[in-house]
Structure formats: C-alpha cells, structure tokens
Design a protein around this motif. Structure first.
Motif, short mmCIF file in Angstrom:
data_model
loop_
_atom_site.label_atom_id
_atom_site.label_comp_id
_atom_site.label_asym_id
_atom_site.label_seq_id
_atom_site.Cartn_x
_atom_site.Cartn_y
_atom_site.Cartn_z
N VAL A 260 18.48 9.91 1.80
CA VAL A 260 17.08 9.97 2.19
C VAL A 260 16.27 8.86 1.53
O VAL A 260 16.32 8.68 0.32
N GLY A 261 15.56 8.13 2.36
CA GLY A 261 14.60 7.14 1.89
C GLY A 261 13.20 7.69 2.14
O GLY A 261 13.02 8.89 2.33
N CYS A 262 12.24 6.82 2.16
CA CYS A 262 10.86 7.24 2.36
C CYS A 262 10.51 7.20 3.85
O CYS A 262 10.51 6.13 4.46
N PRO A 263 10.18 8.35 4.44
CA PRO A 263 9.82 8.36 5.86
C PRO A 263 8.52 7.60 6.13
O PRO A 263 8.34 7.08 7.23
N VAL A 264 7.66 7.52 5.15
CA VAL A 264 6.40 6.78 5.33
C VAL A 264 6.72 5.28 5.41
O VAL A 264 6.19 4.58 6.28
N ALA A 265 7.59 4.81 4.54
CA ALA A 265 7.99 3.40 4.59
C ALA A 265 8.70 3.10 5.90
O ALA A 265 8.46 2.06 6.52
N ALA A 266 9.57 4.02 6.33
CA ALA A 266 10.26 3.82 7.60
C ALA A 266 9.27 3.74 8.75
O ALA A 266 9.41 2.91 9.66
N GLY A 267 8.26 4.59 8.71
CA GLY A 267 7.23 4.54 9.74
C GLY A 267 6.46 3.24 9.71
O GLY A 267 6.24 2.60 10.74
N ALA A 268 6.07 2.82 8.51
CA ALA A 268 5.27 1.60 8.37
C ALA A 268 6.02 0.36 8.86
O ALA A 268 5.40 -0.59 9.32
N GLN A 269 7.33 0.40 8.82
CA GLN A 269 8.13 -0.75 9.23
C GLN A 269 8.47 -0.75 10.72
O GLN A 269 9.16 -1.66 11.20
N ALA A 270 7.97 0.22 11.45
CA ALA A 270 8.34 0.36 12.87
C ALA A 270 7.30 -0.25 13.81
O ALA A 270 7.19 0.15 14.96
N PHE B 34 2.94 13.97 8.32
CA PHE B 34 3.42 15.17 7.64
C PHE B 34 4.12 14.81 6.33
O PHE B 34 3.85 15.37 5.27
N ALA B 35 5.04 13.85 6.40
CA ALA B 35 5.75 13.40 5.19
C ALA B 35 4.75 12.86 4.17
O ALA B 35 4.89 13.11 2.97
N GLY B 36 3.74 12.16 4.65
CA GLY B 36 2.71 11.63 3.76
C GLY B 36 1.95 12.74 3.04
O GLY B 36 1.64 12.61 1.86
N GLU B 37 1.68 13.82 3.74
CA GLU B 37 0.98 14.95 3.12
C GLU B 37 1.86 15.64 2.08
O GLU B 37 1.41 15.94 0.98
N VAL B 38 3.12 15.87 2.43
CA VAL B 38 4.04 16.55 1.51
C VAL B 38 4.26 15.70 0.26
O VAL B 38 4.11 16.17 -0.86
N LEU B 39 4.61 14.44 0.47
CA LEU B 39 4.85 13.56 -0.67
C LEU B 39 3.55 13.25 -1.41
O LEU B 39 3.56 13.10 -2.63
N GLY B 40 2.45 13.17 -0.68
CA GLY B 40 1.15 12.93 -1.31
C GLY B 40 0.75 14.06 -2.25
O GLY B 40 0.16 13.82 -3.31
N ALA B 41 1.07 15.29 -1.89
CA ALA B 41 0.78 16.42 -2.77
C ALA B 41 1.60 16.31 -4.06
O ALA B 41 1.09 16.56 -5.15
N GLU B 42 2.86 15.91 -3.93
CA GLU B 42 3.70 15.71 -5.12
C GLU B 42 3.17 14.54 -5.95
O GLU B 42 3.13 14.61 -7.18
N GLU C 148 -1.65 3.99 7.12
CA GLU C 148 -2.73 4.87 6.68
C GLU C 148 -2.32 5.70 5.47
O GLU C 148 -3.08 5.84 4.50
N VAL C 149 -1.11 6.24 5.50
CA VAL C 149 -0.63 7.05 4.37
C VAL C 149 -0.49 6.19 3.12
O VAL C 149 -0.91 6.59 2.03
#
Length: 188
Positions: free
Chosen positions: A90-100, A51-59, A113-114
């Motif tokens: 707030v940091g990047c939720p995609v980066a946080a996900g990728a590091q988990a 979801f965060a990837g879609e929102v930030l990806g649109a921006e 993937e994002v």
C-alpha cells in the motif's frame, strides 16, 4: 465502494483500478456504481481520493498534536504501520490520485486539494511552534514531500529504512534555525 476504491488506488494507482475491481472488492452489483456515482468511474475515483484524504487527514491531525519531534515521527508512523501491515503493498492513495492528471483529472484535482489541506494542517503546527508563515509553509512542504517520497522508496525497497532516515533528517530540519540570507540589495 469508496473505501474499496481507495484501498485499490493505494495498491495499484488510479489507472490500475477499474470499476470491475472495485465491484469485486465491494461485492457490489454493476448498476450500483452508476446509481451512487452518476459521474461514473471519474466520480468514484475522485471520491475515493477524498475519502482517503479524510481518513489519513484525521490520523495526521492526531499525530501533529504531539511535541514537534514526536509529531514528525508520528506522521511517519502512520505510513510505517501501513507499509508493514500490508507487506509494502500500500502506498498513498492521495499521491496516486494527484499523479493521475492526464487520464483522471478529477482524481488529480482531489489529490491536489487534499495535499493542500494536509500542508495547511502541518503549517499550522509549525506556526504554533513560533515559525513565521513562510518558514511554516516550507517546513510543511518538506515534511509532506519527504514522507511521501520515503513511502515510494519503502515500497520499492520493501524496507522502512528510507522512512526512518527521512524522519531523522526532517527532525533536524525542524529544529534548525532559519539561516539568514543575504540579498543583492544588502551590503556584503
């Protein structure tokens, strides 16, 4: 719940985001998690990263359409606004996900993937400017990693100065012609 989970991940990372935190933020009942997310926490965390990837990806997509130097600044501007508006929480939720990867492999896969989608999006912009495929991919990686790294430094220092500096450096990089390289097979 997905939106709230994405926000919490951006603030606390995947490991620091519990189902209880998400339920409280979303004002939702405990049973609703397993009704909407049969895969439980793992599914919710992965969907929040997507979801965060879609929102930030649109921006990101809107920002990349600008003239090249402005595009890099506009991509950084997405983070500049978020950092300032949240007082560097707030940091990047995609980066946080990728590091988990170890604890939350589904979230890590979503982050990977994002990031790949974002890299392709940025590389396409560089191709539009006439860069060859290899250089476009290199520049996309440089922009994405430079800005993501700057976001981490901004949060640590509670200042947007690292982001401003990286924009200047990246703009020099995207203007600079590719240096010719000499291979061992070529005479010197």
């Amino acid at each position: 719940m997905v939106r709230c989970a994405a926000d919490l991940i951006a603030r606390h990372g995947v490991a620091g985001t519990s189902i209880g935190d998400v339920l409280a933020a979303a004002d939702a009942a405990r049973g609703s998690v397993y009704y909407h997310f049969p895969g439980g926490r793992a599914q919710l965390m992965a969907e929040a990263v997507y979801f965060a990837g879609e929102v930030l990806g649109a921006e990101l997509n809107r920002a990349r359409r600008r003239p090249l130097p402005d595009a890099v600044a506009a991509v950084a501007g997405i983070w500049r606004r978020r950092l300032i508006e949240t007082d560097f929480e707030v940091g990047c939720p995609v980066a946080a996900g990728a590091q988990a990867r170890e604890r939350d492999p589904e979230a890590a896969e979503a982050g990977e993937e994002v990031f790949l989608q974002w890299t392709h999006l940025l590389a396409a912009r560089f191709r539009e400017e006439g860069f060859d495929d290899r250089r476009a991919d290199e520049l996309a990686d440089a922009v994405l990693s430079g800005i993501e790294g700057a976001v981490v430094l901004c949060r640590a220092r509670r200042s947007v100065e690292p982001l401003d500096r990286v924009v200047l450096t990246l703009n020099e990089l995207v203007r600079r012609p590719v240096p010719e390289t000499v291979t061992d097979a070529e005479p010197r």
